[in-house]
Design an enzyme around this catalytic site. Structure first.
Site, PDB file in Angstrom:
ATOM      1  N   ASP A 188      31.355  16.123 -13.412  1.00 17.49           N
ATOM      2  CA  ASP A 188      31.403  16.124 -11.954  1.00 17.49           C
ATOM      3  C   ASP A 188      30.447  17.187 -11.428  1.00 17.49           C
ATOM      4  O   ASP A 188      30.513  18.344 -11.832  1.00 17.49           O
ATOM      5  CB  ASP A 188      32.830  16.412 -11.466  1.00 17.49           C
ATOM      6  CG  ASP A 188      32.990  16.092  -9.985  1.00 17.49           C
ATOM      7  OD1 ASP A 188      32.255  15.226  -9.468  1.00 17.49           O
ATOM      8  OD2 ASP A 188      33.857  16.704  -9.336  1.00 17.49           O
ATOM      9  N   TYR A 224      28.429  18.981  -7.920  1.00 22.27           N
ATOM     10  CA  TYR A 224      28.886  19.701  -6.723  1.00 22.27           C
ATOM     11  C   TYR A 224      27.675  19.750  -5.793  1.00 22.27           C
ATOM     12  O   TYR A 224      27.204  20.793  -5.428  1.00 22.27           O
ATOM     13  CB  TYR A 224      29.338  21.106  -7.166  1.00 22.27           C
ATOM     14  CG  TYR A 224      30.047  21.967  -6.175  1.00 22.27           C
ATOM     15  CD1 TYR A 224      31.216  21.553  -5.567  1.00 22.27           C
ATOM     16  CD2 TYR A 224      29.555  23.249  -5.863  1.00 22.27           C
ATOM     17  CE1 TYR A 224      31.885  22.379  -4.681  1.00 22.27           C
ATOM     18  CE2 TYR A 224      30.219  24.080  -4.982  1.00 22.27           C
ATOM     19  CZ  TYR A 224      31.389  23.650  -4.402  1.00 22.27           C
ATOM     20  OH  TYR A 224      32.054  24.482  -3.530  1.00 22.27           O
ATOM     21  N   HIS A 262      29.388  20.263   1.792  1.00 26.86           N
ATOM     22  CA  HIS A 262      30.681  20.490   1.122  1.00 26.86           C
ATOM     23  C   HIS A 262      30.729  21.887   0.507  1.00 26.86           C
ATOM     24  O   HIS A 262      31.703  22.628   0.691  1.00 26.86           O
ATOM     25  CB  HIS A 262      30.916  19.434   0.034  1.00 26.86           C
ATOM     26  CG  HIS A 262      32.126  19.702  -0.799  1.00 26.86           C
ATOM     27  ND1 HIS A 262      33.407  19.617  -0.294  1.00 26.86           N
ATOM     28  CD2 HIS A 262      32.262  20.085  -2.097  1.00 26.86           C
ATOM     29  CE1 HIS A 262      34.274  19.922  -1.242  1.00 26.86           C
ATOM     30  NE2 HIS A 262      33.608  20.208  -2.354  1.00 26.86           N
ATOM     31  N   ARG A 282      35.275  32.114   0.928  1.00 32.35           N
ATOM     32  CA  ARG A 282      34.505  33.333   0.707  1.00 32.35           C
ATOM     33  C   ARG A 282      34.059  33.897   2.043  1.00 32.35           C
ATOM     34  O   ARG A 282      34.860  34.484   2.766  1.00 32.35           O
ATOM     35  CB  ARG A 282      33.331  33.070  -0.245  1.00 32.35           C
ATOM     36  CG  ARG A 282      33.775  32.934  -1.704  1.00 32.35           C
ATOM     37  CD  ARG A 282      32.591  32.781  -2.653  1.00 32.35           C
ATOM     38  NE  ARG A 282      31.811  31.583  -2.386  1.00 32.35           N
ATOM     39  CZ  ARG A 282      32.081  30.397  -2.919  1.00 32.35           C
ATOM     40  NH1 ARG A 282      33.075  30.244  -3.759  1.00 32.35           N
ATOM     41  NH2 ARG A 282      31.346  29.346  -2.625  1.00 32.35           N
ATOM     42  N   GLU A 336      38.699  13.591  -3.160  1.00 33.87           N
ATOM     43  CA  GLU A 336      37.301  13.953  -2.930  1.00 33.87           C
ATOM     44  C   GLU A 336      36.488  12.675  -2.902  1.00 33.87           C
ATOM     45  O   GLU A 336      36.515  11.887  -3.859  1.00 33.87           O
ATOM     46  CB  GLU A 336      36.786  14.922  -4.015  1.00 33.87           C
ATOM     47  CG  GLU A 336      37.399  16.315  -3.868  1.00 33.87           C
ATOM     48  CD  GLU A 336      36.781  17.369  -4.772  1.00 33.87           C
ATOM     49  OE1 GLU A 336      36.111  16.996  -5.762  1.00 33.87           O
ATOM     50  OE2 GLU A 336      36.969  18.568  -4.484  1.00 33.87           O
ATOM     51  N   GLU A 355      33.495  10.654  -3.464  1.00 34.12           N
ATOM     52  CA  GLU A 355      32.306  10.795  -4.306  1.00 34.12           C
ATOM     53  C   GLU A 355      31.777   9.417  -4.708  1.00 34.12           C
ATOM     54  O   GLU A 355      32.477   8.414  -4.623  1.00 34.12           O
ATOM     55  CB  GLU A 355      32.638  11.591  -5.587  1.00 34.12           C
ATOM     56  CG  GLU A 355      33.312  12.938  -5.299  1.00 34.12           C
ATOM     57  CD  GLU A 355      33.345  13.894  -6.476  1.00 34.12           C
ATOM     58  OE1 GLU A 355      32.624  13.650  -7.471  1.00 34.12           O
ATOM     59  OE2 GLU A 355      34.095  14.880  -6.394  1.00 34.12           O
ATOM     60  N   ASP A 413      37.768  11.803  -6.761  1.00 32.52           N
ATOM     61  CA  ASP A 413      38.098  12.932  -7.638  1.00 32.52           C
ATOM     62  C   ASP A 413      39.355  13.608  -7.085  1.00 32.52           C
ATOM     63  O   ASP A 413      39.274  14.571  -6.323  1.00 32.52           O
ATOM     64  CB  ASP A 413      36.906  13.898  -7.677  1.00 32.52           C
ATOM     65  CG  ASP A 413      37.172  15.105  -8.551  1.00 32.52           C
ATOM     66  OD1 ASP A 413      38.066  15.028  -9.418  1.00 32.52           O
ATOM     67  OD2 ASP A 413      36.498  16.135  -8.351  1.00 32.52           O
ATOM     68  N   LYS A 458      42.606  18.993 -11.521  1.00 38.32           N
ATOM     69  CA  LYS A 458      41.712  17.838 -11.472  1.00 38.32           C
ATOM     70  C   LYS A 458      42.026  16.779 -12.532  1.00 38.32           C
ATOM     71  O   LYS A 458      41.778  15.595 -12.314  1.00 38.32           O
ATOM     72  CB  LYS A 458      40.267  18.296 -11.718  1.00 38.32           C
ATOM     73  CG  LYS A 458      39.716  19.257 -10.678  1.00 38.32           C
ATOM     74  CD  LYS A 458      39.249  18.500  -9.459  1.00 38.32           C
ATOM     75  CE  LYS A 458      38.418  19.417  -8.565  1.00 38.32           C
ATOM     76  NZ  LYS A 458      37.907  18.691  -7.407  1.00 38.32           N
ATOM     77  N   THR A 497      31.904  16.025  -4.002  1.00 37.26           N
ATOM     78  CA  THR A 497      32.367  15.597  -2.678  1.00 37.26           C
ATOM     79  C   THR A 497      31.193  15.440  -1.716  1.00 37.26           C
ATOM     80  O   THR A 497      30.351  16.330  -1.627  1.00 37.26           O
ATOM     81  CB  THR A 497      33.335  16.648  -2.105  1.00 37.26           C
ATOM     82  OG1 THR A 497      34.312  16.933  -3.094  1.00 37.26           O
ATOM     83  CG2 THR A 497      33.984  16.155  -0.832  1.00 37.26           C
TER      84      THR A 497
HETATM   85 MN    MN Z   1      34.737  16.695  -7.317  1.00 31.53          MN
END
Ligand code: MN
Length: 424
Positions: free
Chosen positions: A131, A133, A138, A147, A204, A206, A238, A258, A354
């Site tokens: 997977d 990113y 996202h 953060r 998610e 995807e 996901d 996950k 995502t």
């Molecule tokens: Mn994912």
């Protein structure tokens, strides 16, 4: 030239204008027929087409297919062949079902089923699942929430198509319902973790690509070669247990948050069928390292939609996004994945990450749509969702729109059942 992409072609099988499966699509899947035989097949309109029956009737003469290549319970053997063969098969199917050609009634009886009369099966035995990113919006949203909005992207994100190795064995087909997962969570302000059903159940949005046979271990696949190793794509959900994920992910990344399930749509739409919908991606700044440079338009305009349905209301759209928003494209993902010599095999599956667009109605997870639960979404029956509830069904749809037809993926639909009791 990819003959099967001829936009003027019509089939002698009737296809409604809003069908995901005109003769320009010709996806590949696996289904069980009413006589319990399982075969590799395709679909035009509402007809399931038995490719094993077609091969037995000698329709694929002259194409370098092995015997019984479609008399299988997965696409894996087909995936081991290379792109010229995949292309020749799809071009031949387009010809067989072209409105200018005919098929005799006996052959039709052996080859065609109504789509309601077949049961779709898992199309691929997935060997390895990765997977990525790769949606900037996202990654930015998640960075803002967890953060710092001023440093939302981690320092590596604009240089590396970040990814992790997921669990292949829990990838399931659309229609396979899943139980709410259980696990450890650290409640807000608590010092000790608790155990229980996930409270922050999320999806998610995807897309995933399925690979053909790669090179020997130790060799890499360049961005220029990547498309030759990509068979096609499906929709990918996901599933994510956010509270489990949040407590466990440091420092090695996702695990039980996950691996309880991921869901895919049943038809693999070939990369060839998607070629007419290529678009340019976002400019990559700062410049990528040379092994990640690529030529041509490598993003694809695939319209995506997410809906929630329940016993109390019909499918209700909560997001509309687009695969074209990806920052890192598939050729870069595959080049990066193999640049260290990592091998890929026929039937590996690589998901995009995502896919969030840059407006709040285009976000690809409940985490983002409800902004960590601070902005509940109202359903048609007046109830609210921050995350998903038991007995909610989550539906994802995807299609490319041409002037007179669409190339669609169908949908992936999954119901969330209550958590199973834990026996300790
Ligand atoms: Mn994912």
């Amino acid at each position: 030239m990819i003959k099967a992409n001829d936009s003027n072609r019509k089939s002698w099988i009737e296809v409604s204008k809003d069908s995901d499966f005109p003769i320009q699509n010709i996806p590949f899947g696996v289904f069980k027929k009413s006589d319990n035989n399982i075969c590799v097949g395709t679909r035009i309109g509402d007809r399931a087409i038995d490719l094993n029956a077609l091969q037995k009737l000698n329709y694929f003469a002259g194409i370098a297919l092995g015997p019984e290549i479609f008399n299988k319970e997965t696409l894996n053997d087909l995936l081991k062949l290379n792109k010229p063969v995949w292309r020749a098969v799809r071009d031949r199917i387009a010809e067989i079902f072209d409105a200018n050609n005919e098929m005799d009634e006996t052959h039709k009886g052996l080859v065609l089923s109504m789509i309601e009369e077949v049961e779709m099966m898992m199309p691929v035995s997935v060997g390895d699942y990765t997977d990525f990113y790769s949606s900037r919006q996202h990654a930015y949203n998640v960075g803002c929430m967890f953060r710092d909005p001023n440093n939302a992207l981690l320092p590596n994100w604009l240089h590396i198509p970040v990814g992790y190795h997921g669990r292949a064995s829990s990838i399931v087909l659309s229609g396979t319902n899943i139980h709410r997962p259980k696990g450890q969570q650290l409640p807000v302000d608590a010092e000790m973790p608790v155990f229980g059903p996930c409270k922050l159940m999320d999806f998610e949005l995807e897309m995933a690509f399925v690979t053909g046979q790669g090179k020997e271990l130790g060799n890499h696949i360049s961005t220029a070669e990547a498309d030759d190793y990509i068979f096609g794509m499906c929709i990918f959900n996901d599933w994510s247990a956010r509270d489990i994920q949040k407590w466990e992910y440091v420092p090695l990344g996702p695990f039980l948050g996950k691996n309880f399930a991921s869901s895919i749509s049943p038809w693999i739409v070939t990369l060839d069928a998607l070629e007419p919908f290529r678009v340019e991606g976002e400019k990559q700044e700062p410049a990528v390292l040379p092994y990640l440079e690529f030529k041509g338009n490598k993003n694809i305009d695939i319209k995506l939609e997410v809906q929630i349905a329940s016993d109390h209301f019909e499918p209700h759209t909560i997001s509309r996004s687009n695969y074209k928003y990806m920052y890192w494209n598939m050729t870069q993902q595959l080049a990066h994945h193999t640049v260290n010599g990592c091998n890929i095999n026929a039937g590996d599956l690589m998901a995009s990450g995502t896919i969030s667009g840059n407006t709040p109605d285009a976000y690809g997870s409940m985490l983002e749509l409800s902004w960590k639960g601070t902005k509940p979404i109202t359903m048609p029956d007046g109830s609210e969702r921050k995350f998903l509830q038991d007995n909610d069904s989550l539906i994802m749809k995807a299609h490319c729109q041409a002037d007179h037809y669409r190339i669609g993926f169908g949908k992936v639909r999954t119901k969330i059942l209550p958590a199973k009791k834990l026996n300790i």
